[in-house]
Design an enzyme around this catalytic site. Structure first.
Site, PDB file in Angstrom:
ATOM      1  N   PHE A 141       0.864  -1.179   0.000  1.00  0.00           N
ATOM      2  CA  PHE A 141       0.000   0.000   0.000  1.00  0.00           C
ATOM      3  C   PHE A 141       0.900   1.229   0.000  1.00  0.00           C
ATOM      4  CE2 PHE A 141      -2.379   3.531   1.670  1.00  0.00           C
ATOM      5  CZ  PHE A 141      -3.542   3.460   0.916  1.00  0.00           C
ATOM      6  N   ASP A 229       9.747   2.935   1.514  1.00  0.00           N
ATOM      7  CA  ASP A 229       8.547   3.703   1.866  1.00  0.00           C
ATOM      8  C   ASP A 229       8.360   3.585   3.374  1.00  0.00           C
ATOM      9  OD1 ASP A 229       6.011   4.632   2.464  1.00  0.00           O
ATOM     10  OD2 ASP A 229       5.042   3.688   0.743  1.00  0.00           O
ATOM     11  N   LYS A 258       3.192  11.283   6.873  1.00  0.00           N
ATOM     12  CA  LYS A 258       2.415  11.087   8.096  1.00  0.00           C
ATOM     13  C   LYS A 258       3.016  11.794   9.314  1.00  0.00           C
ATOM     14  CE  LYS A 258      -0.056   6.972   6.564  1.00  0.00           C
ATOM     15  NZ  LYS A 258      -1.261   7.706   6.160  1.00  0.00           N
TER      16      LYS A 258
END
Length: 409
Positions: A141, A229, A258
């Site tokens: 994801f 990532d 984030k």
């Protein structure tokens, strides 16, 4: 109708139904706790998918944002501003890198990494134009743009959004032999391997020991970029600043987001070397809001917090306790049936597979909500636990007590 019901009904009537949130309407939050419009308090065990690593309303971050709000919030990249250079240099230093390309969201940062890898492949490695290939893992994801969902294996993410972007090969996550075969098959056209060091949305999947180090060796030997990532796994969540550190791995490129914005503003970045990010010239990539003064001010405070190592240590120590307690709920001949089939993760991050006889992940999440704990399900029978790193041991234990009570029926 209650205030909650009215708010949810209005949202259902006027917003696209691209999410299925739990039926709680948050009005305020502090630390690891949130309060809804009815005045009921909930322990946040999700932390905005790790965007809130440092808790709700963290005073250092709020004060940094307030101070910057009084000065200047946006210049666009048409002009310099006085927070930009400091942000870039300090983030590069935190990562042990040289250059930063700031964006806003995680998906933007992943798109930037993809473009960077291709451009590096053409300009530096000498790959013929249009032939660059990037190797990714299944169950990944990385975001929801059309290019990113082109290399997703999640039917919900892909269905009805084609045609898909070419240039990607998908291999099983954690399978080093498959990775080696894919790199060999791509030959000189391979420009990058893009991986999550721990797959969050897939259920907090931790690869086998030695996998990341093996990927690092393969990419280095073949002159291929290793792009990590770390949008969810990075910035303290796993007990290290970066999850790659658990295997002593330093990638060629970090993708961050984030927690970099502290749950205050969206901030993301691609961080790498001069050789990699130096391929860009003016006008070849950009963002009006990327690296804006407000974002830089908040992110600089996040970097200062991480420099102390306090939150990495908290995540490591409380994470060990979390996984020990969750392990007692795993079904095995040596234990009374506990309702949990498996637990995975690192630090204050866990994927918990619920025995389907106890309910789906969504049902368990709703039952926990009724007991004052907020989590989120994924992939049917799994719930994810990722509390803010500021959570106290007492509150963490209380949250785990609620999980035990739910499983006890």
């Amino acid at each position: 109708m209650t205030s909650t019901e009215r708010a949810i009904a209005a949202a259902e009537a006027h917003s696209a139904h691209n999410y299925h949130p739990l039926p709680v309407v948050v009005a305020s939050a502090e630390g690891a706790w949130m309060t809804d419009v009815e005045g009921r308090r909930y322990l946040d065990m999700l932390a905005g998918y790790s965007a809130l690593n440092f808790g709700h309303g963290n005073r250092r971050l709020i004060d940094a944002a307030k101070a910057q709000l009084e000065r200047v919030t946006l210049t666009s990249r048409a002009f310099h501003h006085d927070r930009f250079a400091t942000f870039c240099s300090q983030l590069a230093e935190l990562c042990g890198m040289e250059m930063v390309l700031p964006m806003n969201t995680g998906a933007e940062a992943v798109e930037t990494a993809v473009k960077t890898a291709r451009k590096w492949g053409y300009r530096v490695k000498g790959v013929p134009d249009g032939r660059a290939k990037i190797i990714v893992a299944d169950n990944n994801f990385h975001g929801r743009t059309t290019t990113i969902i082109s290399f997703s294996t999640d039917p919900e993410a892909r269905a009805d959004f084609g045609p898909y972007t070419p240039g990607f090969e998908i291999v099983p996550y954690g399978d080093l032999a498959a990775m080696e075969a894919a790199l060999g098959g791509a030959g000189e056209d391979a420009v990058a391997v893009l991986l999550e060091p721990i797959q969050g949305e897939a259920g907090v999947l931790v690869p086998p020991a030695g996998y990341l180090a093996g990927v690092r060796e393969l990419t280095r030997a073949r002159n291929v970029l290793f792009i990590a990532d770390e949008i969810q796994s990075g910035l303290g969540r796993t007990g290290k600043t970066f999850a790659c550190e658990h295997e002593g791995v330093v990638p060629d490129v970090y993708v961050l987001g984030k927690a970099l914005g502290g749950g205050v503003v969206p901030v993301s970045a691609v961080v790498s070397s001069h050789e990699v990010l130096g391929v860009y010239g003016p006008g070849e990539h950009g963002s009006t809001f990327g690296g804006n003064p407000l974002a830089c001010a908040v992110a600089l405070e996040v970097i200062a917090i991480l420099r102390t190592g306090e939150f990495q240590q908290r995540a490591a120590e409380l994470g060990e306790h979390l996984h020990s307690e969750l392990g007692l709920l795993v079904d095995s001949p040596a234990h009374q049936r506990g309702g949990v089939r498996a637990v995975r993760g690192r630090g204050l991050w866990a994927g918990v597979d619920i025995d389907p006889s106890y309910g789906t992940g969504r049902q368990i999440s709703e039952k926990l909500m009724d007991r004052g704990v907020l989590v989120k399900d994924t992939h049917g029978s799994t719930i994810r636990l990722a509390p803010p790193l500021v959570i106290s041991k007492e509150d963490l234990d209380w949250g785990l007590d609620q999980l035990r009570a739910v499983l006890a029926g």
